[in-house]
Design an enzyme around this catalytic site. Structure first.
Site, PDB file in Angstrom:
ATOM      1  N   HIS A  68       0.847  -1.207   0.000  1.00  0.00           N
ATOM      2  CA  HIS A  68       0.000   0.000   0.000  1.00  0.00           C
ATOM      3  C   HIS A  68       0.877   1.250   0.000  1.00  0.00           C
ATOM      4  CE1 HIS A  68      -3.965   1.936   1.515  1.00  0.00           C
ATOM      5  NE2 HIS A  68      -3.236   2.827   0.863  1.00  0.00           N
ATOM      6  N   ASN A 102      -4.579   6.110  -7.348  1.00  0.00           N
ATOM      7  CA  ASN A 102      -5.084   7.491  -7.367  1.00  0.00           C
ATOM      8  C   ASN A 102      -4.058   8.496  -7.880  1.00  0.00           C
ATOM      9  OD1 ASN A 102      -3.573   7.216  -5.005  1.00  0.00           O
ATOM     10  ND2 ASN A 102      -4.926   8.499  -3.764  1.00  0.00           N
ATOM     11  N   HIS A 187     -11.019   0.663   0.547  1.00  0.00           N
ATOM     12  CA  HIS A 187     -10.817   1.805   1.445  1.00  0.00           C
ATOM     13  C   HIS A 187     -12.158   1.994   2.156  1.00  0.00           C
ATOM     14  CE1 HIS A 187      -9.524   6.087   2.328  1.00  0.00           C
ATOM     15  NE2 HIS A 187     -10.837   6.192   2.461  1.00  0.00           N
ATOM     16  N   HIS A 240      -5.783  -0.292   5.500  1.00  0.00           N
ATOM     17  CA  HIS A 240      -5.609   0.513   6.729  1.00  0.00           C
ATOM     18  C   HIS A 240      -6.716   0.353   7.769  1.00  0.00           C
ATOM     19  CE1 HIS A 240      -8.044   3.108   4.180  1.00  0.00           C
ATOM     20  NE2 HIS A 240      -7.021   3.605   3.510  1.00  0.00           N
ATOM     21  N   ASP A 313       0.903   2.692   3.735  1.00  0.00           N
ATOM     22  CA  ASP A 313       0.061   3.796   3.245  1.00  0.00           C
ATOM     23  C   ASP A 313       0.909   5.071   3.074  1.00  0.00           C
ATOM     24  OD1 ASP A 313      -2.067   5.236   2.273  1.00  0.00           O
ATOM     25  OD2 ASP A 313      -3.253   5.183   4.110  1.00  0.00           O
ATOM     26  N   HIS A 317       2.755  14.307   0.507  1.00  0.00           N
ATOM     27  CA  HIS A 317       2.142  15.614   0.216  1.00  0.00           C
ATOM     28  C   HIS A 317       3.188  16.686   0.482  1.00  0.00           C
ATOM     29  CE1 HIS A 317      -1.932  14.195  -0.438  1.00  0.00           C
ATOM     30  NE2 HIS A 317      -1.864  13.465   0.661  1.00  0.00           N
TER      31      HIS A 317
HETATM   32  O1  DOR Z   1      -4.185   9.437   4.472  1.00  0.00           O
HETATM   33  C1  DOR Z   1      -4.433   9.013   3.357  1.00  0.00           C
HETATM   34  N1  DOR Z   1      -3.845   9.537   2.241  1.00  0.00           N
HETATM   35  N2  DOR Z   1      -5.323   8.025   3.209  1.00  0.00           N
HETATM   36  C2  DOR Z   1      -5.735   7.595   2.001  1.00  0.00           C
HETATM   37  O2  DOR Z   1      -6.532   6.679   1.951  1.00  0.00           O
HETATM   38  C3  DOR Z   1      -5.262   8.266   0.762  1.00  0.00           C
HETATM   39  C4  DOR Z   1      -3.945   8.872   0.983  1.00  0.00           C
HETATM   40  C5  DOR Z   1      -3.503   9.790  -0.146  1.00  0.00           C
HETATM   41  O3  DOR Z   1      -3.592   9.397  -1.313  1.00  0.00           O
HETATM   42  O4  DOR Z   1      -3.003  10.884   0.156  1.00  0.00           O
END
Ligand code: DOR
Length: 432
Positions: A68, A102, A187, A240, A313, A317
């Site tokens: 993940h 994504n 999810h 998760h 996960d 960002h």
């Molecule tokens: O915290 C998260 N960020 N949870 C997710 O399910 C998606 C992920 C993201 O793509 O930033």
């Protein structure tokens, strides 16, 4: 730093080896030949004419497997690329990762699967599996061409980041995926219940005045998907998992032989909602950090086998995305580079989890969930290994962070246990 010139056939001797299925690490030697494991012997040394890499004092494990990861390429290369994400992966001891769909464009077309696999070939850091989207553009309506996606190389299906709200779409997806033997990764988030929520609903959300996300947001969604896995007989994997109620639903589903597996992240095993009192945006994740009681139950569920494996996960960002008010910050934290060290520091060093158990939960178990040939030291397996100094204390900081993004609450933290490098297909890369 371990110095080693690549050779096609050699022995690694002297290390303590943590092999899945064994209770404790023990001294052993491994014979690697043309990228595969030829033999493992449980002795500290061997007599051989072949070249020998002596790793006295180190811990040797199968390379870690993360099922993940968000690599952000194509589309969000300012947050992470396949090259930087997999570089962070090997620095964390991962030799196999599976990346989520994504991206932009979304992985809902065979051409995107092929693009990602090509880019990974060029990067050359570790093995990569692609998880394709269940629905067109992650919109939860039209199911993608799973057959073509599988042909292009997709290893599983997921709309991760989004819940497939329409139960009929999810049922059809499970039926179609089941025919192709592809697991569907869900999810689980009943979005109408999480609404504008920002953190776990409970004492601390009340104290901080932040809208809460109740545990039932996850649990109602898990319950529905487990019911649909029962109805269709198809493989469901819960991404998760984070609450005590989820553990209970999965425990009962497994008792009834429903084909469900589940993962938990390093952060949901070590961090709780009380830590949000400084409004650190790097602790804003989805699902949110839960109560201390939930955290403890997640660990018990791993030990008892109700939860199958650990997955990061890893969700990069940029600082500019996170440097906003708490309610505007996107959820997610990076974790590939620190997963082992964090869990070693918080769980192994404190006696809550055995090192061999941790290694199994990061290798053989996740590989089994996806049905991929990784995470073992069996004869004939790919020669993918992690070399770890279990006692090295190091500080994770912006200099040694290999991700483009630095959205981790662990930046500046001292951790115990450091990956020194990995073998991927017998080829050594030092990461320190
Ligand atoms: O915290 C998260 N960020 N949870 C997710 O399910 C998606 C992920 C993201 O793509 O930033």
């Amino acid at each position: 730093m371990i110095k080693w010139k690549n050779r096609s056939e050699f022995w690694i001797t002297g290390a303590e080896i943590a092999a899945p299925g064994r209770k404790k690490p023990a001294p052993g030697c491994i014979h690697l030949k043309r990228g595969i494991i030829e033999e493992l012997v449980w002795k500290k040394s061997v007599e051989t004419d072949l070249p020998v890499l002596e790793l006295d004092g180190y811990l040797l494990t199968p390379g870690f497997v993360d099922i993940h990861t968000h690599l952000r390429e194509p589309g969000y290369e300012e947050k992470e690329t396949i090259a930087t994400g997999t570089s962070a992966a090997i620095a964390g001891g991962f030799t196999t990762v599976a990346c989520m769909a994504n991206t932009d464009p979304v992985v809902d077309d065979p051409s995107v699967v092929r693009y990602i696999l090509d880019r990974n070939e060029q990067a050359g850091n570790c093995r990569l599996y692609v998880i394709a989207a269940v629905t067109r553009n992650l919109e939860g309506r039209d199911i993608n061409e799973f057959g073509l996606l599988r042909e292009a190389g997709a290893a599983a299906l997921s709309d991760d980041g989004k819940y497939i709200a329409n139960a009929r779409v999810m049922r059809s997806a499970l039926e179609y995926a089941g025919m192709l033997e592809l697991p569907v990764i869900s999810h689980c988030e009943e979005i109408s219940l999480s609404a504008e929520g920002l953190m776990n609903e409970g004492y601390y959300s009340t104290k901080l005045g932040l809208a809460g996300i109740p545990a039932e947001t996850e649990e109602t969604a898990v319950y529905r998907d487990v019911a649909l896995a029962g109805l269709t007989g198809s493989r469901l994997h819960v991404a998760h998992a984070s609450t005590a109620g989820t553990v209970e639903i999965i425990r009962r589903a497994k008792e009834r032989q429903i084909p469900v597996t589940a993962e938990v992240t390093p952060h949901h095993l070590t961090m709780d909602d009380s830590m949000l009192q400084d409004y650190d945006r790097n602790l804003k994740v989805n699902p949110p950090l839960r109560s201390r009681e939930d955290v403890d139950i997640m660990l018990d569920a791993l030990s008892s086998g109700v939860i199958d494996c650990i997955s990061t996960d890893h969700a990069p960002h940029n600082e500019i995305d996170k440097e906003v008010e708490f309610d505007l910050a996107p959820p997610g934290m990076i974790g590939l580079q620190t997963a082992f060290a964090l869990l070693n520091t918080e769980l192994v060093e404190t006696g809550k989890l055995g090192i061999a158990q941790l290694v199994a939960l990061m290798t053989e178990s996740p590989a089994r969930v996806l049905g991929i040939p990784a995470g073992t030291l069996d004869k004939g397996a790919p020669a993918d290994l992690a070399v770890i100094d279990p006692d090295e204390q190091w500080v994770y900081d912006r200099e040694n962070n290999r991700s483009i993004s630095s959205n981790s609450p662990l930046i500046g933290r001292k951790l115990t246990g450091r990956v020194q490098g990995v073998f991927v297909g017998g080829k050594w890369t030092s990461t320190v």
